[in-house]
Design an enzyme around this catalytic site. Structure first.
Site, mmCIF file in Angstrom:
data_model
loop_
_atom_site.group_PDB
_atom_site.id
_atom_site.type_symbol
_atom_site.label_atom_id
_atom_site.label_comp_id
_atom_site.label_asym_id
_atom_site.label_seq_id
_atom_site.Cartn_x
_atom_site.Cartn_y
_atom_site.Cartn_z
ATOM 1 C CG ASP A 483 0.226 -2.129 -5.388
ATOM 2 O OD1 ASP A 483 0.648 -0.862 -5.739
ATOM 3 O OD2 ASP A 483 1.119 -3.063 -5.312
HETATM 4 C C1 BGC Z 1 3.221 -4.814 -3.283
HETATM 5 C C2 BGC Z 1 3.293 -3.418 -2.399
HETATM 6 C C3 BGC Z 1 1.897 -2.915 -1.974
HETATM 7 C C4 BGC Z 1 1.226 -4.087 -1.310
HETATM 8 C C5 BGC Z 1 -0.327 -3.576 -0.891
HETATM 9 C C6 BGC Z 1 2.129 -5.861 -2.518
HETATM 10 O O1 BGC Z 1 2.154 -6.886 -3.349
HETATM 11 O O2 BGC Z 1 4.456 -5.200 -3.364
HETATM 12 O O3 BGC Z 1 3.915 -2.427 -3.061
HETATM 13 O O4 BGC Z 1 2.187 -2.016 -1.190
HETATM 14 O O5 BGC Z 1 0.950 -5.044 -2.240
HETATM 15 O O6 BGC Z 1 -1.039 -3.412 -1.962
#
Ligand code: BGC
Length: 811
Positions: A483
């Protein structure tokens, strides 16, 4: 250092001190009513949606921590204590907390009085039951004042924590005997209320926080408890609470129980009132009657235990490694069920108001729970698919109560569509239920746009296929799995961000990780096409996959590992050309899992680079070298100090990808080593460093660049749960559901002489004994089913109800 121990026989983690490094919590409930409860009795409850139907109030980021909860106070001649220690923190003579499957038992003892608080959410009912058992262990009678206490939330937790000008005037309660009704906003169009009851007549009660705690008292020193009685306060606005008081005597050696319940009631509008303004309590009264006696509560506890027995019997392991068995048989699967229920919405780190259900997250969670509750996986897939757009892209999150896409968070995460294929394919491999593909599912929650689920998957596949960038790699959009890698956030005009509109417009940042996903899940899509009698479509899909695979092997290759991406200027990310962030974990795991570079030696080389550059004693870090400065062209990832979160933290979620990838290459020793480094049972001894619960995974462990290397954060709600279980059960132990049946293909440490797995699969039970006489890491020499040798290693499907004996000899 440890703060408790695993009790495998009771399937519990037992905490021996209330002073754990952080609150260590458990989840109660697995249908509609949920409670979080910490090892000191902190926590809160909600009905279905932690934001919109919050029943009790919880203050996050409070100091001191974890003050709000499911409270019992005992005033024993002026000595005031709680069985779970908090919030008075009176020193106890003995303390224990047992977190089990959907229940928690707190036991405290002080001056010869033993108090046990047993909390659980019964199956099939929207309430939490708290059984308080008091025992006088001395040889003289004792007179005590005993209090319960919860603070109600005014339903919408977001509004509750901000809109005080209104909320200080809306609170309403009603007390009937020992039942305290919280009916704020019921008079409006709302049709729900809460009830906090006791099965024993009260001596006094309070419903106003100011009356119970005192304006400047607070839960650590409530004035009513100090006074030894409540004042029968009725809250008008301000902060409604529920507090029962019992003045009671325990004879020498006597035990008494009091049963409390906190229930949520929804009345259909026609049933709202029995007379103008008088709430209809019939459903609440019926609920109270269901838990009026110890025998009824015992029955409800038994039903809960039977439910868990049934769920966990879907897969049980006997490997001779006590830690591995306890994780596989219990804690992995338990955490998977919790992530199924919560997605990323409510934990001690997720406030319940920030996030709803994640599209990507929920699809991945499916991998971990589909074998336990396939029917609920089915409806979850249909809910998720209904938040997809007609072009195949999707809302990134949706609210569990409304099941509508969350517009605030929006769309544009270009990995999302492919996760829908991953989740659906896992469901089909488990169940063989192809009827799901014919289910008509809305796009963007609009029924007039409904299409069969198969069409949703087609659009998922085509979305990636039609959103390729200049190197032939998939466009990343706002971000992919990571993200925080926001490659299109750069703008000529700082402060603005680009809108993702299509392949030929706007930013061109591309993701090698999505390329890996496209190869892996695209193949799964092509397999489905094959099974659906669509060979041309399958062939066409495979041709598109081959092109992206080629792009990953060329433009996506950096010489010794897979690059991570190309930024909006066409510059590589995750390359030796970069000054920092030269190598990332995600594409190495995903591309090798997809088999990319297996033939060419690139896969082997990529994993070697991971071991050399990213491995640490506590797990594999996300990238190296960590970013030391903020980079506008990379976005949030570089906003974290080195070693934290996505900036070179040990992001537990993608450690299993490396372990899975190692098994693809036959490296059982290394796959198991990677598994163990982050696995709770194997690192219980460093609980003082790790700090979060030693029975479940956390999202992140601080990496080697961080001053707090080894410290975990964000426990419970993480894709790590599903991926780790998927890894250990399917890639390491090698019990793999396929579209054609169970395939057995273990990849284990050569030192493991064998193991047995009992697996419920499509209605039959398979007893699988794996033997490893030649001490190999991978390879199956012979498979016998009910005494007969079969060709290959896919077990023929047995009729439902049958038990099948399987022996697998590795070599
Ligand atoms: C989110 C995931 C994401 C991960 C890496 C988590 O907080 O829930 O959807 O893939 O972070 O960024």
């Amino acid at each position: 250092m440890k703060f408790g121990h695993f009790d495998d026989a009771h399937r519990e983690y037992v905490i021996d001190t209330p002073r754990t490094p952080l609150p260590w919590i458990n989840y109660l409930g697995s249908e509609d009513f949920f409670s979080l409860v910490s090892n000191t009795g902190g926590g809160y409850s909600f009905y279905r949606d932690a934001r919109l139907r919050r029943i009790t109030r919880y203050r996050y980021n409070n100091s001191p921590l974890d003050m709000d909860g499911h409270r019992i106070y005992i005033n024993d001649g002026g000595t005031i204590w709680n069985p779970g220690w908090q919030p008075t923190k009176t020193e106890l003579d003995s303390y224990s907390c047992r977190h089990g499957l959907g229940y928690t038992i707190l036991t405290g003892e002080k001056n010869g009085i033993r108090a046990q608080q047993e909390l659980f959410v019964p199956r099939g009912d929207a309430c939490e039951i708290d059984r308080l058992t008091l025992e006088n262990k001395t040889d003289a009678p004792r007179t005590l004042d005993v209090f319960s206490y919860v603070e109600f939330c005014l339903w919408d937790a977001m509004d509750d924590s901000s809109n005080f000008q209104r909320n200080f005037s809306t609170g309403e309660v009603e007390v009937v005997g020992s039942a305290i009704y919280h009916k704020t906003e019921y008079r409006e169009r709302r049709d729900h209320y809460a009830v906090f009851w006791a099965n024993t007549p009260v001596t006094s009660f309070d419903t106003s926080r100011d009356a119970f705690c005192g304006v400047y008292g607070g839960p650590a020193e409530p004035e009513a408890v100090k006074a030894g009685h409540c004042s029968n306060s009725v809250a008008h606005g301000w902060a409604p609470v529920g507090a029962h008081h019992f003045h009671l005597t325990l004879e020498a050696g006597e035990t008494k129980t009091i049963l409390f319940g906190l229930g949520y009631i929804e009345n259909p509008v026609a049933e709202k009132f029995t007379a103008p303004g008088v709430i209809n309590k019939a459903r609440a009264e019926a609920m109270i009657a269901r838990y009026a006696t110890d025998a009824q509560v015992d029955e409800a506890r038994k039903a809960l235990a039977a439910h868990w027995d049934d769920l966990l019997s879907a897969l049980q392991l006997d490997s001779g490694d006590e830690k591995l068995d306890r994780m596989v048989n219990l804690w992995h699967q338990y955490q998977c069920m919790v992530t199924f229920n919560m997605s990323r919405s409510a934990s001690y780190y997720e406030s319940g108001i920030g996030r709803g259900m994640g599209f990507r997250d929920s699809c991945q969670d499916l991998l971990g729970f589909v074998h336990m509750i396939p029917e609920r996986a089915r409806s979850r897939i249909l809910d998720i698919a209904a938040t997809q757009f007609e072009d195949g892209s999707a809302y990134h999150q949706y609210q569990p109560l409304t099941k509508k896409g969350n517009r605030d968070v929006g769309t544009g995460f270009n990995d999302d569509p492919l996760w829908l294929i991953a989740g659906t394919a896992a469901y089909l491999r488990e169940t063989g239920d192809y009827s799901i593909l014919d289910e008509s599912v809305a796009f963007d929650n609009d029924e007039s746009k409904a299409q069969p689920l198969m069409e949703h998957l087609r659009r998922s596949f085509n979305f990636t296929r039609t959103h390729l960038g200049p190197h032939g790699l998939p466009l990343i959009g706002r971000a992919d799995w990571n993200d925080c890698l926001n490659l299109n956030c750069f703008s000529e005009h700082p402060g603005e961000s680009f809108q993702i509109t299509g392949p030929s417009e706007g930013p061109v940042a591309e993701s090698v990780f999505i390329a890996g996903m496209f190869v892996k899940y695209g193949e799964e899509y092509a397999d489905l096409c094959g099974h659906r009698g669509l060979p041309d479509e399958a062939a066409d899909a495979r041709a598109a996959i081959a092109q992206v695979e080629q792009a990953a092997l060329t433009a996506g290759w950096d010489g010794a590992w897979f690059r991570r991406a190309y930024d909006a200027f066409g510059k590589p990310v995750g390359s030796k050309e970069c000054d920092e962030g030269q190598i990332f974990i995600e594409p190495q795991g995903m591309c090798v899992m997809a088999g990319i570079g297996k033939e060419t030696g690139q896969a082997e080389q990529a994993l070697k680079s991971v071991e050399e550059r990213l491995d640490t004693k506590y797990g594999v870090v996300l990238l190296q070298p960590a970013y030391t400065t903020y980079r506008l062209n990379l976005g949030e990832i570089s906003s974290y100090p080195p070693g934290y979160k996505e900036n070179a933290g040990i992001f537990c979620h993608n450690n299993p990808w490396i372990s899975c990838a190692e098994t693809v290459l036959g490296h059982g020793d290394r796959a198991f080593e990677v598994y163990k480094k982050t696995c709770p049972a194997y690192i219980e001894d460093i609980s003082d460093i790790h700090r979060t619960e030693p029975y479940v995974y956390s999202q992140m462990v601080a990496g080697k660049d961080a001053p707090t290397f080894g410290e975990a954060k964000n426990s419970w709600l993480t894709g790590t749960a599903a991926w780790t279980f998927f890894n250990v059960s399917q890639y390491i132990l090698g019990v793999q559901p396929t579209l054609d049946g169970l395939k057995i293909d273990p990849c284990i440490p050569h030192t493991l002489p064998g193991f047995t797995v009992t697996r419920r699969y499509r209605g039959a039970v398979y007893h699988i004994r794996v033997e490893n006489p030649a001490a190999v890491q991978k390879g199956v020499k012979r498979v016998t089913v009910n005494g007969k040798t079969i060709e290959g290693n896919v077990l023929p499907l047995a009729p439902a109800g049958e038990t099948v004996e399987v022996t697998v000899v590795m070599g």
